[in-house]
Design a protein around this motif. Sequence first.
Motif, PDB file in Angstrom:
ATOM      1  N   LYS A   1     -13.610  -2.197   3.250  1.00 16.29           N
ATOM      2  CA  LYS A   1     -14.241  -2.797   1.922  1.00 16.29           C
ATOM      3  C   LYS A   1     -13.826  -4.527   1.865  1.00 16.29           C
ATOM      4  O   LYS A   1     -14.696  -5.075   1.280  1.00 16.29           O
ATOM      5  N   ARG A   2     -12.833  -4.921   2.498  1.00 19.40           N
ATOM      6  CA  ARG A   2     -12.551  -6.160   2.473  1.00 19.40           C
ATOM      7  C   ARG A   2     -12.559  -6.980   3.949  1.00 19.40           C
ATOM      8  O   ARG A   2     -11.611  -6.797   4.824  1.00 19.40           O
TER       9      ARG A   2
ATOM     10  N   GLN B   1       0.656  -1.123   0.023  1.00 21.52           N
ATOM     11  CA  GLN B   1      -0.098   0.071   0.195  1.00 21.52           C
ATOM     12  C   GLN B   1       0.939   1.066  -0.210  1.00 21.52           C
ATOM     13  O   GLN B   1       0.341   2.303   0.122  1.00 21.52           O
TER      14      GLN B   1
ATOM     15  N   ASP C   1      -9.186  -0.177   2.332  1.00 22.17           N
ATOM     16  CA  ASP C   1      -8.976  -1.628   2.179  1.00 22.17           C
ATOM     17  C   ASP C   1      -9.942  -2.462   3.252  1.00 22.17           C
ATOM     18  O   ASP C   1     -10.495  -3.465   3.163  1.00 22.17           O
TER      19      ASP C   1
END
Length: 218
Positions: free
Chosen positions: A117-118, A104, A114
């Motif tokens: 979202k994950r 990243q 991230d």
Amino acid sequence: MMALSLALPKRWQPASVWALYAVGLIPAAWEFYLGATDQLGADAVKTFELFLGLWAIRFLLLTLAVTPARDLFGWNYLRYRRALGLLCFYYVLMHLAVYMVLDQALDVQAVIDDVLKRPFIMFGMAGLVMLLALAVTSNNFSIKRLGKKWIWLHRLVYIIAACGALHFALSTKVLSLEQYIYIGLLMAMILYRSYRPIMMEKRRAARTPAALSRSKAA
């Protein structure tokens, strides 16, 4: 039945703990060398990241296995549990560092996005926070200072194991045989911890009549 003893002589035990730290970090050093010499393939960052995560899982499993090994086989390796747990923590930190720095590029906002979202990253971060609390208190001073609270705090390792299993399982769309094995072992360790109080109570109940019989015979 006499348990098979695999213990080292007492004079070698302190040195063996330090040897465990040294040996335990060799895989990370070797993989770093492979990465530095461009021998990790096309996606070196992902390969290195996965490698460190796998070793974190392995050391977590070894940490959790200390108690069942003592209960079921009479192998007392409690002196190594702290080292195994800290090695797990070190590999998790290295796993995170590769993700943050190499994957990243230290873009904090990208990391936050991230995580949101994950879900598998969310479970991984949750496990890391709890593991950090255990690592910070893995010393004799904390044991004395916290008393019984230390025991309850370090039972978080089973929640960490659940987070690790979810992080590992959700990180890929298709699970490999190795992932199934590790996830199965993690689940087995968690289930054993749930069953252990029942097993220990049965053992105590079985010993009580035998002790009474011996006292009457005496």
